[in-house]
Design an enzyme around this catalytic site. Structure first.
Site, PDB file in Angstrom:
ATOM      1  N   ASP A 143     -12.616  -6.358  21.266  1.00  0.00           N
ATOM      2  CA  ASP A 143     -11.568  -6.555  22.362  1.00  0.00           C
ATOM      3  C   ASP A 143     -12.259  -6.029  23.747  1.00  0.00           C
ATOM      4  OD1 ASP A 143      -9.013  -7.026  23.743  1.00  0.00           O
ATOM      5  OD2 ASP A 143      -8.930  -4.768  23.612  1.00  0.00           O
ATOM      6  N   CYS A 156       1.015  -1.026  -0.012  1.00  0.00           N
ATOM      7  CA  CYS A 156       0.029  -0.164  -0.129  1.00  0.00           C
ATOM      8  C   CYS A 156       0.929   1.169  -0.055  1.00  0.00           C
ATOM      9  CB  CYS A 156      -0.820  -0.004   1.321  1.00  0.00           C
ATOM     10  SG  CYS A 156      -2.329  -0.974   1.038  1.00  0.00           S
ATOM     11  N   HIS A 157       0.297   2.465  -0.817  1.00  0.00           N
ATOM     12  CA  HIS A 157       1.230   3.436  -0.662  1.00  0.00           C
ATOM     13  C   HIS A 157       1.023   4.095   0.592  1.00  0.00           C
ATOM     14  CE1 HIS A 157       0.958   2.721  -5.051  1.00  0.00           C
ATOM     15  NE2 HIS A 157       1.840   3.270  -4.956  1.00  0.00           N
ATOM     16  N   GLU A 211      -7.632   2.286   3.225  1.00  0.00           N
ATOM     17  CA  GLU A 211      -7.662   3.138   4.281  1.00  0.00           C
ATOM     18  C   GLU A 211      -9.118   2.859   5.106  1.00  0.00           C
ATOM     19  OE1 GLU A 211      -3.867   4.077   2.214  1.00  0.00           O
ATOM     20  OE2 GLU A 211      -5.876   3.794   1.670  1.00  0.00           O
TER      21      GLU A 211
END
Length: 157
Positions: free
Chosen positions: A128, A78-79, A114
């Site tokens: 969590d 990924c960039h 993203e």
């Protein structure tokens, strides 16, 4: 004919060269659904669930935002992108928490990953923080909902 983008001519993994692309406004929105169940949802007060670790949804929003900004550290090839905006919202519907992550930038490559990483990590943070109540939590339907600014726009109905 479509082909995989992260392979070079020899078939080896390679970062996509976006050097010749035009800078455009890029946006993407992803969603993840977290089924919490009635045992956890009974602790919903207002728009959040209070735990000893802190407010679940507010913490998930921060975690998802941090993750979206670090996507290139998590997903190979990924960039690195400077995000102009990252907005995560969490709403509830019955026993589900619906996480939505909207990101944008001005750049040469899209921000789908993203948005997906932001929604995913926010969903994982909810898991969590709530797992002490129940392990019946299910993260499902993490998906790209829409994207704009690249070769082709996309919108899921």
């Amino acid at each position: 004919m479509n082909s995989f983008t992260h392979l070079n001519a020899d078939g080896n993994p390679a970062m996509v060269d976006v050097g010749a692309k035009t800078v455009t406004r890029r946006t993407a929105r992803a969603q993840a659904i977290v089924t919490l169940g009635p045992d956890i949802m009974q602790h919903l007060s207002g728009a959040d669930i209070a735990t000893k670790k802190g407010p679940v949804f507010q913490t998930a929003i921060i975690a998802g935002t941090m993750a979206a900004k670090r996507t290139d550290d998590l997903i190979p090839l990924c960039h690195s992108l400077g995000l102009d905006n990252c907005q995560i919202t969490i709403t509830t519907d019955g026993d589900d928490a619906i996480v939505s992550c909207l990101v944008s930038t001005e750049g040469k490559t899209g921000v789908e990953m993203e948005a997906l990483v932001g929604a995913s990590v926010a969903a994982l943070t909810i898991y969590d923080m709530c797992k002490a109540f129940s392990h019946d939590i299910v993260i499902k339907e993490t998906k790209l909902m829409e994207k704009t600014g690249g070769k082709r726009d996309f919108r899921r109905d």
